[in-house]
Write a protein that holds these residues in place. Structure first.
Motif, PDB file in Angstrom:
ATOM      1  N   SER A 262     -35.572  -4.417 -41.744  1.00 25.57           N
ATOM      2  CA  SER A 262     -36.992  -4.134 -41.571  1.00 25.57           C
ATOM      3  C   SER A 262     -37.254  -2.723 -41.039  1.00 25.57           C
ATOM      4  O   SER A 262     -38.390  -2.257 -41.058  1.00 25.57           O
ATOM      5  CB  SER A 262     -37.599  -5.145 -40.605  1.00 25.57           C
ATOM      6  N   GLY A 263     -36.211  -2.043 -40.549  1.00 27.30           N
ATOM      7  CA  GLY A 263     -36.407  -0.700 -39.984  1.00 27.30           C
ATOM      8  C   GLY A 263     -37.037  -0.713 -38.603  1.00 27.30           C
ATOM      9  O   GLY A 263     -37.526   0.309 -38.124  1.00 27.30           O
ATOM     10  N   THR A 264     -37.035  -1.884 -37.945  1.00 31.87           N
ATOM     11  CA  THR A 264     -37.595  -1.992 -36.584  1.00 31.87           C
ATOM     12  C   THR A 264     -36.786  -1.122 -35.615  1.00 31.87           C
ATOM     13  O   THR A 264     -35.560  -1.077 -35.701  1.00 31.87           O
ATOM     14  CB  THR A 264     -37.528  -3.467 -36.131  1.00 31.87           C
ATOM     15  N   LEU A 265     -37.489  -0.447 -34.703  1.00 31.01           N
ATOM     16  CA  LEU A 265     -36.796   0.324 -33.668  1.00 31.01           C
ATOM     17  C   LEU A 265     -36.567  -0.573 -32.458  1.00 31.01           C
ATOM     18  O   LEU A 265     -37.526  -1.119 -31.894  1.00 31.01           O
ATOM     19  CB  LEU A 265     -37.636   1.537 -33.238  1.00 31.01           C
ATOM     20  N   VAL A 266     -35.307  -0.740 -32.069  1.00 29.64           N
ATOM     21  CA  VAL A 266     -35.003  -1.516 -30.866  1.00 29.64           C
ATOM     22  C   VAL A 266     -35.010  -0.578 -29.664  1.00 29.64           C
ATOM     23  O   VAL A 266     -34.517   0.547 -29.740  1.00 29.64           O
ATOM     24  CB  VAL A 266     -33.635  -2.216 -31.002  1.00 29.64           C
ATOM     25  N   SER A 267     -35.605  -1.043 -28.556  1.00 30.14           N
ATOM     26  CA  SER A 267     -35.527  -0.289 -27.307  1.00 30.14           C
ATOM     27  C   SER A 267     -34.587  -1.036 -26.363  1.00 30.14           C
ATOM     28  O   SER A 267     -34.894  -2.137 -25.908  1.00 30.14           O
ATOM     29  CB  SER A 267     -36.912  -0.158 -26.670  1.00 30.14           C
ATOM     30  N   HIS A 268     -33.448  -0.427 -26.100  1.00 28.13           N
ATOM     31  CA  HIS A 268     -32.438  -1.021 -25.223  1.00 28.13           C
ATOM     32  C   HIS A 268     -32.753  -0.624 -23.780  1.00 28.13           C
ATOM     33  O   HIS A 268     -32.922   0.569 -23.499  1.00 28.13           O
ATOM     34  CB  HIS A 268     -31.074  -0.482 -25.664  1.00 28.13           C
ATOM     35  N   ASN A 269     -32.845  -1.610 -22.904  1.00 25.57           N
ATOM     36  CA  ASN A 269     -33.248  -1.371 -21.500  1.00 25.57           C
ATOM     37  C   ASN A 269     -32.170  -1.885 -20.549  1.00 25.57           C
ATOM     38  O   ASN A 269     -32.369  -2.880 -19.851  1.00 25.57           O
ATOM     39  CB  ASN A 269     -34.565  -2.097 -21.205  1.00 25.57           C
ATOM     40  N   PRO A 270     -31.012  -1.223 -20.513  1.00 24.12           N
ATOM     41  CA  PRO A 270     -29.870  -1.806 -19.803  1.00 24.12           C
ATOM     42  C   PRO A 270     -30.078  -1.998 -18.302  1.00 24.12           C
ATOM     43  O   PRO A 270     -29.605  -2.975 -17.733  1.00 24.12           O
ATOM     44  CB  PRO A 270     -28.730  -0.820 -20.075  1.00 24.12           C
ATOM     45  N   VAL A 271     -30.807  -1.084 -17.661  1.00 25.41           N
ATOM     46  CA  VAL A 271     -30.938  -1.206 -16.197  1.00 25.41           C
ATOM     47  C   VAL A 271     -31.797  -2.423 -15.854  1.00 25.41           C
ATOM     48  O   VAL A 271     -31.459  -3.224 -14.975  1.00 25.41           O
ATOM     49  CB  VAL A 271     -31.500   0.089 -15.561  1.00 25.41           C
ATOM     50  N   SER A 272     -32.888  -2.606 -16.582  1.00 25.77           N
ATOM     51  CA  SER A 272     -33.738  -3.783 -16.380  1.00 25.77           C
ATOM     52  C   SER A 272     -32.959  -5.062 -16.691  1.00 25.77           C
ATOM     53  O   SER A 272     -33.031  -6.041 -15.951  1.00 25.77           O
ATOM     54  CB  SER A 272     -34.966  -3.667 -17.283  1.00 25.77           C
ATOM     55  N   ASN A 273     -32.196  -5.056 -17.775  1.00 27.81           N
ATOM     56  CA  ASN A 273     -31.399  -6.241 -18.141  1.00 27.81           C
ATOM     57  C   ASN A 273     -30.361  -6.568 -17.072  1.00 27.81           C
ATOM     58  O   ASN A 273     -30.119  -7.732 -16.769  1.00 27.81           O
ATOM     59  CB  ASN A 273     -30.678  -6.038 -19.481  1.00 27.81           C
ATOM     60  N   LEU A 274     -29.767  -5.537 -16.478  1.00 25.76           N
ATOM     61  CA  LEU A 274     -28.786  -5.763 -15.404  1.00 25.76           C
ATOM     62  C   LEU A 274     -29.481  -6.313 -14.165  1.00 25.76           C
ATOM     63  O   LEU A 274     -29.005  -7.255 -13.541  1.00 25.76           O
ATOM     64  CB  LEU A 274     -28.076  -4.449 -15.048  1.00 25.76           C
ATOM     65  N   LYS A 275     -30.632  -5.720 -13.823  1.00 22.73           N
ATOM     66  CA  LYS A 275     -31.310  -6.103 -12.579  1.00 22.73           C
ATOM     67  C   LYS A 275     -31.837  -7.527 -12.648  1.00 22.73           C
ATOM     68  O   LYS A 275     -31.767  -8.279 -11.672  1.00 22.73           O
ATOM     69  CB  LYS A 275     -32.451  -5.119 -12.291  1.00 22.73           C
ATOM     70  N   LEU A 276     -32.397  -7.901 -13.819  1.00 21.59           N
ATOM     71  CA  LEU A 276     -32.954  -9.247 -13.961  1.00 21.59           C
ATOM     72  C   LEU A 276     -31.912 -10.234 -14.494  1.00 21.59           C
ATOM     73  O   LEU A 276     -32.233 -11.388 -14.782  1.00 21.59           O
ATOM     74  CB  LEU A 276     -34.178  -9.209 -14.887  1.00 21.59           C
ATOM     75  N   ALA A 277     -30.662  -9.760 -14.641  1.00 20.85           N
ATOM     76  CA  ALA A 277     -29.556 -10.595 -15.141  1.00 20.85           C
ATOM     77  C   ALA A 277     -29.923 -11.269 -16.455  1.00 20.85           C
ATOM     78  O   ALA A 277     -29.638 -12.439 -16.684  1.00 20.85           O
ATOM     79  CB  ALA A 277     -29.143 -11.624 -14.095  1.00 20.85           C
ATOM     80  N   SER A 278     -30.568 -10.493 -17.346  1.00 19.19           N
ATOM     81  CA  SER A 278     -30.986 -11.045 -18.638  1.00 19.19           C
ATOM     82  C   SER A 278     -29.818 -11.177 -19.602  1.00 19.19           C
ATOM     83  O   SER A 278     -29.868 -11.979 -20.535  1.00 19.19           O
ATOM     84  CB  SER A 278     -32.048 -10.139 -19.268  1.00 19.19           C
ATOM     85  N   GLY A 279     -28.774 -10.381 -19.405  1.00 23.24           N
ATOM     86  CA  GLY A 279     -27.595 -10.422 -20.280  1.00 23.24           C
ATOM     87  C   GLY A 279     -27.294  -9.034 -20.825  1.00 23.24           C
ATOM     88  O   GLY A 279     -27.935  -8.054 -20.458  1.00 23.24           O
ATOM     89  N   PHE A 280     -26.244  -8.972 -21.705  1.00 20.90           N
ATOM     90  CA  PHE A 280     -25.837  -7.696 -22.297  1.00 20.90           C
ATOM     91  C   PHE A 280     -26.244  -7.678 -23.761  1.00 20.90           C
ATOM     92  O   PHE A 280     -25.766  -8.490 -24.543  1.00 20.90           O
ATOM     93  CB  PHE A 280     -24.323  -7.507 -22.172  1.00 20.90           C
ATOM     94  N   SER A 281     -27.117  -6.768 -24.109  1.00 21.72           N
ATOM     95  CA  SER A 281     -27.543  -6.660 -25.502  1.00 21.72           C
ATOM     96  C   SER A 281     -26.364  -6.188 -26.365  1.00 21.72           C
ATOM     97  O   SER A 281     -25.643  -5.272 -25.966  1.00 21.72           O
ATOM     98  CB  SER A 281     -28.687  -5.645 -25.588  1.00 21.72           C
ATOM     99  N   PRO A 282     -26.175  -6.786 -27.560  1.00 23.36           N
ATOM    100  CA  PRO A 282     -25.028  -6.381 -28.402  1.00 23.36           C
ATOM    101  C   PRO A 282     -25.293  -5.063 -29.135  1.00 23.36           C
ATOM    102  O   PRO A 282     -25.291  -5.007 -30.367  1.00 23.36           O
ATOM    103  CB  PRO A 282     -24.901  -7.556 -29.377  1.00 23.36           C
ATOM    104  N   VAL A 283     -25.524  -4.001 -28.381  1.00 25.35           N
ATOM    105  CA  VAL A 283     -25.943  -2.723 -28.960  1.00 25.35           C
ATOM    106  C   VAL A 283     -24.918  -2.164 -29.960  1.00 25.35           C
ATOM    107  O   VAL A 283     -25.298  -1.772 -31.074  1.00 25.35           O
ATOM    108  CB  VAL A 283     -26.278  -1.704 -27.840  1.00 25.35           C
TER     109      VAL A 283
END
Ligand SMILES: [Zn+2]
Length: 439
Positions: A262-283
């Motif tokens: 689809s050409g969607t732009l992903v925004s990777h937010n590693p610090v927020s993901n680490l702080k909220l323990a959301s997980g590791f995005s498979p970048v």
């Protein structure tokens, strides 16, 4: 107006050949880069670049800028109680006065840390856009839409009409790219998402949305709709080359393909993901599959900074450990994610230092111990640079940071105003504050 930056230690062009030029100049004419290399002759304004490394202005693709007012108010909490018990009650009391004070503080922070284009999703975006233009900063701004309303609107119909007006008003502004911000699949129904994507298509505008941030979201959406969030987003027309999907921590293999196709732009937010323990995005896997991935900080309540230089380093580091492979996410790739990749996604000519591009340029002081010895500029930018090394920032040729000083408004006044607005907000919402206890 001509500006010459003379004798730069290095210029990191981020052009197609990723050239790094030594002892070179940049000539800017009326906000556009006129030439890069050796320049001679008289100009209106000259900056001595001998201590500096020039990079394209950084592009932060996910934030909620007025949340500077919530910085440090509620940390070390789970995402849903954090939203429900702290953030949403405080947000319910927001007025344009708070939004303006918080945005001024946030923009001062982003400019001082080398970001020249900031994506934002929040309420009262019209007031936010005013501050961006006063500060000469670029904003990719999306009016937030939630089914149960926002502090600005009571339901999806009124939110959508505010968003429509916002998009129409700011459509042709040189520094603002307005759009629609359906908050997330767990706060916006599939029917509403369909309406919003239709509106965005009619107006040829961007969509910003939180997608697949937590496992809880995946389970909730699957239970409600029988589909995973990104599959659902595809069905209701949300994915596409004018959509930014923030987080994407839990995509399935099929969903990664949907994002790429689809050409969607992903925004990777590693610090927020680490702080909220959301997980590791498979970048690294997403990039291998052809997904365009950029970098964001998220709002300052879940980071707690909007410092993209820090995010660049964290991105390069965490995926090496997750993959147990130090060769993944090399420095050049991560630096591209903060410059050319989101730059190419936008209609503006930004993200590179080359003739014809807009003069969004950041100069970092490289005459410092942690820059020495300077064997690899790109490595230093990713692993050694600190955001406090930023000394000059130009946005479309406008000198907004000059020798470390913000040129648009008194910095102390901005900080005191934001403190006042933050205390007022906490008082009104009954949330306790360390700052208040101490005063
Ligand atoms: Zn967010």
């Amino acid at each position: 107006m001509e500006i010459l930056i003379r004798g730069l230690k290095y210029i990191v062009t981020q052009d197609d050949r990723r050239r790094i030029l030594r002892n070179s100049d940049i000539l800017i004419k009326d906000g556009i880069i006129e030439s890069v290399g050796k320049v001679s002759g008289y100009t209106d304004y000259v900056i001595n670049g001998s201590n500096f490394v020039a990079i394209p202005g950084l592009i932060n693709t996910h934030a909620h800028v007025p949340m500077t007012l919530f910085r440090g108010v509620a940390d070390d909490m789970k995402l849903f109680p954090w939203l429900q018990d702290k953030i949403w009650p405080m947000e319910a009391n927001l007025k344009p006065y708070h939004i303006k004070a918080g945005t001024e503080l946030g923009l001062l922070e982003t400019i001082r840390t080398g970001t020249t284009t900031l994506f934002d999703m929040y309420f009262f975006e019209d007031a936010i856009a005013e501050v961006f233009t006063e500060f000469g900063s670029r904003g990719v701004l999306a009016e937030a839409i939630l089914d149960f309303g926002t502090p600005e609107c009571k339901d999806v119909d009124s939110c959508l009409s505010i968003a429509d007006n916002f998009v129409k008003k700011w459509k042709d502004h040189p520094l603002v790219e307005p759009g629609y911000g359906p908050h997330a699949p767990y706060t916006v129904s599939p029917e509403s998402l369909k309406r919003i994507s239709g509106k965005a298509a009619d107006n040829n505008s961007l969509i910003q949305i939180h997608l697949a941030e937590t496992q809880r979201e995946i389970n909730e959406i699957k239970e409600k709709t029988g589909r995973r969030p990104i599959e659902l987003a595809k069905e209701v027309g949300v994915l596409g080359p004018k959509t930014v999907a923030a987080h994407v921590v839990w995509p399935s293999e099929r969903e990664v393909k949907l994002l790429a196709q689809s050409g969607t732009l992903v925004s990777h937010n590693p610090v927020s993901n680490l702080k909220l323990a959301s997980g590791f995005s498979p970048v690294p896997d997403m990039i291998n599959e052809g997904v365009k991935v950029s970098l964001g900080t998220d709002g300052p309540a879940s980071n707690n900074l909007m410092d993209l230089i820090e995010t660049i380093k964290v991105t390069a580091l965490i995926h090496k450990t997750v993959k147990k492979d130090p060769t993944v996410m090399p420095a050049q790739l991560v630096f591209d994610m903060a410059t050319r990749i989101p730059g190419d996604f936008l209609n503006w000519n930004i993200g590179r230092i080359e003739p014809g591009f807009d003069a969004d340029i950041v100069l970092l002081d490289a005459e410092l111990p942690w820059w020495t010895p300077l064997h690899s500029v790109i490595s230093h930018l990713v692993y050694s640079a600190r955001s406090t090394d930023v000394r000059y920032v130009l946005i479309k040729g406008d000198l907004v940071l000059k020798n470390g000083k913000f040129t648009k408004k008194d910095e102390t006044e901005i900080m005191r105003n934001a403190e006042k607005a933050s205390l007022d907000l906490l008082e009104k919402s009954g949330v306790s504050s360390m700052l208040k206890d101490m005063s």
